[in-house]
Design a protein around this motif. Structure first.
Motif: not given
Length: 671
Positions: A535-551
């Motif tokens: 979960a720790v390893n996956s979080f930042d990658v997924t979180y960044k992808a979500y943020a890019e979609f939001q942007q």
């Protein structure tokens, strides 16, 4: 002498120029000279010229009935000359022999090659299977062409609507649908996304963008088909806190994670409580709800839309909604009513919290200025009713907390940046409202959330219970860790996200660990737990992808706003090179055809040719504004912005309904 020979899997004709042992020097039909080995020669002839021979062989080979040839084939292996004799008669001509060879060679399904000039008829069952396969391919090719023709006519074939997004982002390039789409794009001169929109696969660019995102990150669909979880009986036995708690959020917030309470102990002391929604009391590790949250890792936000991390039924049970008494994990600390300083050690509790109100930024920000909150003679404010004294106390103590952090940081934090909230109506109308990061309520909430994350992170570390931390070393970037370490950007000894368990999986995990600690039970996760580390390893990658979609969605709605308002001229500031940040909306645009006026220069620009599909807009410089260069970005925003090839909108929707920026900036949604 002429030869009929095999070369590179094909039969050719050539005139012999010279014989050299086991090879011939041959001139081909096209005048090319080549060397042919004896074992490649199938037939020799003199009666006809090469060109005439070749023409007769090709014509006769086309007339050979392959099915009849197969029916009259002998059992076992046979030579092509024997087959020619069987098919054409007792003494076949050299042309007939060559035509028979060509026909055998051209029908690999009917005849299996066994050596030079040798073949064997395919067994009936194998032949039928092969013919069925050919027929299937033929029908598939016809279907593929029919689909392509329909797409060119701007008609959407049956079945394309359901897989349209997948065809754009994760296509099976061997599928007939994908091949038909590519063929249609070539014929129509359109890109796949444009063609599918023109065919009605998507109602709008907005729908297409959302569908493409969901196809990658939510292939099973954004909806969660799970029943409401059973509420553990022991939750009803939790003590009820003697407080009247209230939350502070944006008007559109439905996942209400945090709330406050203030109880006056005497004239000099007050007890401040911070109450965090407790979905971890409803969700056990490995349950269907936990697995969904683990897959999603965060709620996805976009203007007018969101995809929740947790099922709606869980959110409904756990959200700190007005008028309900809701289980929560609370932290309490006493403060001085005179100075706002913290005068006791904090303590935490698992309890039920009565929610008296859900206050909204949209109703309060204009009325609750810094001057109002710090006015010693003002004791009531109608817009917040009974909670005005509590807000004043929270503000006073949050200023103390911020000052303590700034001493550790070595410099004060700047909060000049403006955030923007998007409100999208059902009819597609969008409103964009600015909100300053230095609004008192924003700073108040942020400081207390940082305090909670610091204290609970410290509790986990002190008791040797594994937690997930946000750490930032000096001169380094923020990263995730399962070991407590300072976050120099915030000026705290440790920082464990714990205050948004309805929206972020990291917070949910930390809450599970914290609850086990408060209940004096074994921790849910250990330091070497594979699922925790994953979960720790996956979080930042997924979180960044979500943020890019939001942007990207925010950029889309910025362009829609420009078109709806009919505006073309905007003020802005040069951020870097030709990149300009507009003042009125969170949009970055790139000047075309001019040299950069210089970083920090205020400019007036004109926008034109908005393309919603590519999220681009042309921009030309109208004038340079008088005055000194303005400050471009807050310290935290400097790291947040990345300059792509095409301009993008870089915004943060704030704690209420947005993802936190990657560097845990205080004025935004880091809390």
């Amino acid at each position: 002498m002429n030869l009929y020979y095999e070369e590179a899997g094909a039969f050719k004709v050539g005139r012999v120029l010279q014989e050299q042992g086991n090879a011939y020097q041959v001139e081909t039909l096209h005048g090319k000279r080549t060397k042919v080995k004896s074992n490649s020669v199938m037939l020799k002839f003199d009666a006809l010229e090469c060109a005439e021979f070749h023409a007769q062989v090709e014509a006769l080979a086309k007339e050979v009935d392959t099915e009849f040839l197969w029916e009259c084939s002998p059992e076992g292996e046979f030579d092509f000359t024997a087959m020619a004799q069987e098919y054409f008669g007792e003494k076949p001509t050299v042309v007939q022999q060559a035509a028979t060879l060509a026909a055998l060679h051209a029908a690999p399904i009917h005849f299996h090659r066994k050596g030079k000039g040798m073949y064997r008829a395919a067994p009936p069952e194998i032949l039928q299977a092969a013919l069925a396969g050919l027929e299937k391919k033929r029908l598939a090719a016809e279907q593929q062409q029919a689909w392509a023709d329909a797409l060119v006519r701007r008609e959407l074939p049956d079945g394309f609507a359901k897989q349209a997004a997948t065809l754009l982002v994760r296509p099976d390039k061997n599928s007939a649908e994908y091949k038909a789409l590519m063929l249609a794009c070539t014929e129509a001169g359109r890109s796949p996304d444009v063609l599918l929109i023109e065919c009605g696969a998507f109602k709008s660019v907005h729908e297409m963008m959302r569908a493409r995102f969901a196809a990658v990150y939510f292939p099973k669909g954004p909806e969660i088909d799970l029943p409401a979880p059973e509420v553990p009986a022991e939750l009803a036995e939790l003590p009820v806190a003697n407080v009247r708690a209230f939350s502070i959020d944006d008007i559109s917030t439905t996942e209400i994670d945090d709330a406050f309470s203030v109880v006056w102990l005497d004239e000099k002391r007050a007890r401040i409580g911070v109450h965090i929604a407790a979905p971890a009391l409803l969700i056990s590790r490995g349950s269907p709800y936990d697995r969904v949250a683990r897959e999603r890792l965060s709620t996805v936000y976009a203007p007018g839309d969101k995809i929740t991390m947790l099922p709606d039924q869980v959110v409904e049970l756990a959200t700190l909604a007005e008028g309900r008494t809701v289980p929560s994990v609370s932290i309490y600390v006493e403060v001085s009513t005179e100075t706002g300083e913290l005068i006791s050690e904090p303590y935490s509790a698992i309890e039920q919290v009565p929610m008296a109100a859900n206050l909204r930024h949209n109703h309060l920000d204009a009325a609750l200025s810094k001057e109002v909150l710090e006015d010693p003679d003002l004791h009531a404010l109608e817009v917040v009713g009974e909670f005005f004294p509590a807000l004043k106390m929270l503000w006073k103590s949050s200023c103390v907390l911020r000052m303590e952090r700034e001493i550790v940081r070595g410099q004060p934090e700047k909060h000049t940046r403006i955030d923007f909230n998007f409100y999208v109506s059902d009819d597609g109308t969008v409103e964009i409202q600015p909100r300053r990061r230095d609004a008192p309520l924003d700073l108040l909430v942020a400081e207390w959330m940082i305090y909670v994350n610091r204290e609970w992170g410290g509790m986990l570390d002190e008791c040797k219970v594994t937690g997930i931390y946000r750490v930032q070393p000096p001169m380094g970037r923020v990263r995730m860790s399962t070991h407590a370490a300072p976050h120099v950007g915030l000026g705290v000894p440790q920082y464990a996200w714990s205050t948004s368990p309805l929206r972020r999986y990291v917070d949910l995990v930390n809450q599970q660990q914290l609850i086990s600690l408060l209940r004096q039970e074994p921790p849910v996760y250990t330091a070497t737990d594979a699922e925790l580390l994953s979960a720790v390893n996956s979080f930042d990658v997924t979180y960044k992808a979500y943020a890019e979609f939001q942007q990207s969605m925010e950029r889309y709605w910025c362009l829609r706003w420009i078109q709806q308002k009919g505006r073309k001229q905007f003020d802005g500031v040069v951020v870097k090179d030709e990149l300009v940040r507009l003042d009125d909306i969170p949009l970055f645009v790139r000047l075309v055809g001019v040299t950069s006026p210089g970083r920090g220069v205020q400019v007036e620009v004109e926008l034109d040719q908005v393309d919603e599909l590519t999220l681009t807009v042309s921009c030309k410089l109208i004038a340079l504004k008088k005055g000194t260069p303005t400050r471009l970005l807050d310290d935290d925003e400097e790291e947040e912005i990345e300059l792509p090839q095409a301009p993008v909108a870089v915004v943060d929707a704030g704690e209420s309904e947005g993802l936190s920026p990657p560097d845990d900036s205080v004025g935004g949604s880091a809390a």
